[in-house]
Scaffold this active site. Structure first.
Site, PDB file in Angstrom:
ATOM      1  N   ASP A   1       6.972   1.009   8.390  1.00 47.14           N
ATOM      2  CA  ASP A   1       7.825   1.619   7.370  1.00 47.14           C
ATOM      3  C   ASP A   1       9.261   1.368   7.796  1.00 47.14           C
ATOM      4  O   ASP A   1       9.720   1.928   8.801  1.00 47.14           O
ATOM      5  CB  ASP A   1       7.525   3.121   7.282  1.00 47.14           C
TER       6      ASP A   1
ATOM      7  N   HIS B   1       7.940   4.641  -2.422  1.00 46.25           N
ATOM      8  CA  HIS B   1       8.244   3.883  -1.213  1.00 46.25           C
ATOM      9  C   HIS B   1       7.019   3.071  -0.796  1.00 46.25           C
ATOM     10  O   HIS B   1       5.896   3.563  -0.866  1.00 46.25           O
ATOM     11  CB  HIS B   1       8.648   4.862  -0.106  1.00 46.25           C
TER      12      HIS B   1
END
Length: 228
Positions: free
Chosen positions: A180, A165
């Site tokens: 994020d 990620h």
């Protein structure tokens, strides 16, 4: 909907930035170490740092704890922070690059193109609305897919889901933010300055790595001024 994951590969990411209309004077470079001396070697100015890390079950639990703590205690987030929620699987690389560029438009003179238009169209939207607009914007999907297939990454299957990620770190209005797209909101990690941003972000990334000490598959890159 799922895209092919983008690689943490400066050559591929710089081609993506070019498609977004980012001038050649700005580039993605590898960060070889979070050691403070090594961080000093990154070209300046450095506008953003991007962390690619294993999205483990342990990280998922820490994410939930972090969000619950912030919801309980609250945090200040500048209204000038541009943040969008990630709604497309495996689009985190593109989202991290957009976060990096969108929050540095005072430094980056974006050329005419679909990112400049997208940021203009979504500037008054909330993060969920921006995420939906991103999901429905075919220009991003085409650019991402074109460059993702240049790398070595295979399209993940249901049996072999992606485990990495991308997260962007930026300096905005005197604070260090972690952006994020899978979190509920931007994370304010406290005061920073243009001069101390890289060192401060490095410390936060080190803490993230310490939370998953069994895993060594962390990669860091920076959006910085191009050197001759």
């Amino acid at each position: 909907m799922a895209w092919t994951p983008l690689e943490s590969n400066p050559e591929v990411m710089n081609k993506f930035l070019s498609r977004l209309g980012v001038p050649e004077k700005w580039q993605i470079v590898d960060v070889l170490s979070l050691d403070q001396d090594m961080l000093g070697l990154i070209p300046r100015p450095t506008l953003a740092l991007i962390l690619l890390f294993p999205s483990s079950e342990k990280y998922g639990k820490l994410k939930e704890q972090q969000e619950a703590k912030i919801l309980e205690k609250g945090q200040n987030v500048s209204t000038n922070v541009y943040y969008l929620k990630q709604k497309v699987s495996n689009s985190c690389g593109s989202v991290a690059l957009i976060h990096s560029v969108a929050n540095n438009q005072d430094e980056i003179q974006l050329g005419d193109g679909f990112l400049k238009q997208f940021l203009e169209d979504t500037k008054s939207m909330d993060p969920d609305e921006r995420g939906a607009a991103f999901e429905n914007n075919s220009s991003f999907a085409i650019a991402h897919q074109d460059l993702a297939v240049e790398g070595q990454t295979e399209v993940p299957s249901d049996d072999n889901p992606p485990i990495h990620h991308f997260v962007a770190f930026i300096h905005k209005d005197g604070d260090l933010y972690e952006l994020d797209g899978r979190k509920a909101f931007p994370i304010n990690h406290g005061p920073t300055t243009s001069e101390s941003f890289v060192a401060d972000a490095g410390k936060v990334m080190m803490e993230i790595m310490k939370n998953d000490p069994d895993n060594i598959a962390f990669t860091v890159c920076a959006l910085a001024a191009k050197t001759d």
